[in-house]
Structure formats: C-alpha cells, structure tokens
Design a protein around this motif. Structure first.
Motif: not given
Length: 219
Positions: A53, A55, A81-82, A86
C-alpha cells in the motif's frame, strides 16, 4: 510493517499511533544488515504474505518475489496501490517471477494472465466487495451498533465464493458477481448482529430481511 523508514522500530520518534503496536524491538535486529531494504527485511523476517500500500511503483522487484517464494510454497502477494502507475508490481510480473506460485490480487483491475498454459484470473482487492453488503446487513438487521465482529464476518464471508483448487482461480470474487457477493456479505453481517443481540428488526430471519430490503435496478 515497513514504511519509508524501512522496518518500523519502537525507538522511532515519528511513528503514528496506528504504527506503534507493529513496531519491532531494534535489539532483535542488531546484526541483520540494512533494515531499510525491503529485500533484506523479507530475507530476515521471512514473511509469507506481502501487501503493498506504499504507492512506491516497482517496489516488488523480481528478487523480492523470489525471496517470498523461498519463505513459503504459495506466498500471498497483493500489490494494491493505485492508480496503475503506482503499483508495486503488475500481476503479470508477480505470476511470472513466482513461477505461478503466488496468490495475487491487485488494487486496480488486471487482465487475465496466461502463464505456462494456465490462465490466471486476477482478483481486485477493493472495498466494494465489502462495503455495500456491510451497509445492507446493518440496515436489514437494524443493528444498533457496528462491531469488529460484524466487520470480521463480512470479510470472512468472501471465502468459499471461488474454488481455489481450480488452476488460475482468482483469490477474490470477480467484480461481475458483486451483486451476489453483497447479498452474502449482508447476510453474514445481519446474522452476526443478531448473534450479538444488536439486531432490532422485527423480521428474525436475517436472510429474508436482507432479500426483502435489497434493491434491484429493474424498470
């Protein structure tokens, strides 16, 4: 738990209250080398589950995935991650680098990955699989309180919706089944509320209460 400082230690002054319970004692890692390196941390701590998570695009390198496979036969590796740029690694990379051994879910939609004759469906780790059903279960049961146990019941209800014995099966239910998933989640939440004495609905059959309240977009 790893952040930008590397592995979190209890003597760090910039830890958040949420991080402190997960911080390690530095004296337990005095001779372990660079604990700011994700690869070294994995080799030292030997985790079997890796959730990204951060990024930090590309953080899950080939060496990181291979190190995870050394710790367990079937590692769980979730680069969630988004947006896509990312991602710690793509689903295709994790499948290839783990030789198809890793259980993979991503935080963005991922295409099916074909590798060595197997089509791997990639589940999307997104809260839409939980939240609509969580709200529906609360409303259907007229629960007076949302408890940790109800949230836990929602999460556990996702199991059994896919067959993990099938080659290439997704870890999480595909999004096209989200309506059916939401009903199952809602029933689990409502029943847990009833078990805890928090359901105030007149209807005592929680499955029926959920079905009666569920709205279908039919015109």
């Amino acid at each position: 738990m790893i952040d930008k400082q590397g592995l979190l230690f209890d003597d760090m002054e910039d830890l958040t209250p949420a991080q402190k319970p997960f911080a390690k004692k530095r004296e337990d890692f005095t001779d372990c080398g660079d604990m700011t390196s994700l690869l070294n941390v994995i080799k030292t701590v030997k985790p079997t589950i890796l959730v990204g998570t951060s990024t930090d695009a590309g953080a899950f390198t080939k060496e990181v995935v291979e190190a995870m496979c050394e710790n367990t036969e079937r590692p769980v590796i979730f680069p969630i991650s988004n947006p896509t740029k990312k991602l710690e690694a793509t689903a295709e990379q994790v499948i290839e680098w783990s030789d198809g051994k890793a259980f993979v879910a991503t935080g963005v939609p991922s295409d099916t990955v074909s590798y060595k004759g197997v089509d791997y469906q990639i589940g999307q780790a997104n809260n839409v699989l939980i939240y609509p059903g969580l709200g529906l279960g609360m409303l259907a049961s007229e629960a007076s309180l949302l408890t940790d146990e109800m949230i836990g019941a929602a999460a556990h209800s996702l199991s059994g919706l896919v067959d993990p014995g099938q080659p290439g099966a997704p870890v999480l239910p595909p999004f096209q089944y989200v309506a059916e998933v939401s009903i199952k989640v809602a029933e689990a939440v409502a029943k847990k509320a009833q078990e805890q004495g928090l359901a105030q609905a007149e209807e005592k059959d929680m499955a029926k209460a959920v079905r009666d309240l569920k709205w279908y977009p039919k015109y």
